[in-house]
Design an enzyme around this catalytic site. Structure first.
Site, PDB file in Angstrom:
ATOM      1  N   LYS A 189      -3.530  -3.661   0.285  1.00  0.00           N
ATOM      2  CA  LYS A 189      -4.322  -3.869  -0.935  1.00  0.00           C
ATOM      3  C   LYS A 189      -4.425  -5.332  -1.366  1.00  0.00           C
ATOM      4  O   LYS A 189      -5.470  -5.759  -1.855  1.00  0.00           O
ATOM      5  CB  LYS A 189      -3.747  -3.025  -2.074  1.00  0.00           C
ATOM      6  CG  LYS A 189      -3.991  -1.540  -1.874  1.00  0.00           C
ATOM      7  CD  LYS A 189      -3.409  -0.701  -2.969  1.00  0.00           C
ATOM      8  CE  LYS A 189      -3.687   0.773  -2.689  1.00  0.00           C
ATOM      9  NZ  LYS A 189      -3.112   1.655  -3.695  1.00  0.00           N
TER      10      LYS A 189
ATOM     11  N   ASP B 190      -7.414   1.728  -9.089  1.00  0.00           N
ATOM     12  CA  ASP B 190      -6.076   2.321  -9.229  1.00  0.00           C
ATOM     13  C   ASP B 190      -5.612   2.343 -10.688  1.00  0.00           C
ATOM     14  O   ASP B 190      -4.976   3.297 -11.129  1.00  0.00           O
ATOM     15  CB  ASP B 190      -5.037   1.516  -8.428  1.00  0.00           C
ATOM     16  CG  ASP B 190      -4.973   1.948  -6.970  1.00  0.00           C
ATOM     17  OD1 ASP B 190      -5.406   3.068  -6.652  1.00  0.00           O
ATOM     18  OD2 ASP B 190      -4.465   1.157  -6.155  1.00  0.00           O
TER      19      ASP B 190
END
Ligand code: ATR
Length: 290
Positions: free
Chosen positions: A71, A108
């Protein structure tokens, strides 16, 4: 499912990636919405990440999700970033643009925010102290969500202490006290806290290290313990928290909520969250399924 030459493509890039339920989730939406599309797992090692992401527009992909451990690295590769990815410093969703460039987004934080709101019934967490275990790409989004939920103090503990310090420094301009605590002092960090979130991969099925070693005893009665790991749904950390009477949040709602904006960007339709979808995922994740 019919896949013609017109099928739209998306997927999830991670290493390992076999644990991911994103293919199950997205392909369920594709089939219930009657789309001609397919979402595939893409197991990509760190050293191949840039080449793999750069190839996506050339292969005709609409975009991908990005998971462990890519990420933060994905953020550096993307050509443009949305405001959430910039604020968080990590990318979990990539949209391939028609000109062949990659737009990095982060969904997220909103996914975690929604899963927390489910249990707090909309109350914010003003004055609360939270302990975040881990300092990777997912931890960054969780810290942002905890700030948005109103936490006053966030303590970050990570196996590699320097990474916790880097993360605390990254958020220094936000209106909240953020401190890195040594990994070896993580039990002590729970003193005075009412929220704990595991953002590490510890507790995940098949992981060499089976669980987060933390003693929840110092945590105040009636605290909230959350785990972003959803394989299994009840991780050893959540089982220990339940035993002590704390409220627990598993990673399922976050998985679903973080997935929705990407699906809409790639395939042009808002995917619904139905009882059938949640039941399908819960059945798949149930321990007795094998
Ligand atoms: P993601 O982007 O999905 O968060 P990541 O950046 O690889 O993935 O982060 C994984 C997190 O799990 C990190 O906080 C990592 O700790 P390190 O920074 O020390 O690597 C943590 N983690 C992974 N395996 C661990 C283990 N065996 N013990 C403790 N923490 C672990």
């Amino acid at each position: 499912m019919t896949i013609s030459g017109h099928a739209k493509l998306a997927g999830v890039v991670g290493w390992p990636v076999a644990h991911s339920r994103s293919p199950l989730l997205h392909n369920h939406w594709i089939s219930t919405l009657g789309l001609e599309a397919v979402y595939v797992p893409l197991a990509v090692k760190s050293e191949d990440l840039e080449a793999a992401l750069r190839a996506l527009p050339k292969l005709g992909f609409e975009g991908v999700n990005v998971t462990v451990p890519h990420k933060e690295a994905a953020l550096k590769i993307c050509d443009t970033l949305d405001s959430a990815a910039k604020r968080i410093g990590a990318v979990n969703t990539i949209v391939c643009r028609e000109d062949g460039t990659l737009e990095g987004r982060n969904t997220d934080a909103i996914g975690f925010y929604e899963s927390f709101k489910d249990v707090t019934n909309g109350d914010d967490l003003e004055g609360a102290t939270a302990v975040v275990l881990g300092a990777g790409g997912a931890a960054r989004a969780i810290v942002a969500a905890l700030i948005d939920l109103g936490c006053d103090c966030i303590r970050i503990a990570n196996r590699t202490d320097e990474r916790a310090e880097t993360l605390a420094a990254f958020f220094k301009d936000e209106k909240v006290r953020i401190e890195a605590v040594p990994w070896d002092s993580r039990d002590d960090a729970l003193d005075g806290a009412t929220i704990v979130v595991n953002t590490t991969s510890l507790g995940m099925e098949g992981d060499a290290d089976p669980q987060v070693a933390i003693d929840l005893a110092p945590l105040a009665q009636g605290s909230i313990v959350a785990d972003i790991v959803y394989t299994p749904l009840v991780t050893p950390l959540l089982a220990a928290a339940k035993e002590l009477g704390h409220t627990t949040i598993n990673g399922l709602r976050m998985l679903i909520e973080q997935a929705r904006p990407g699906f809409e960007a790639w395939f042009g339709q808002k995917p619904p969250v139905t009882k059938e979808l949640v039941e399908m995922l819960m059945t798949d994740l149930a321990p007795e399924k094998d």
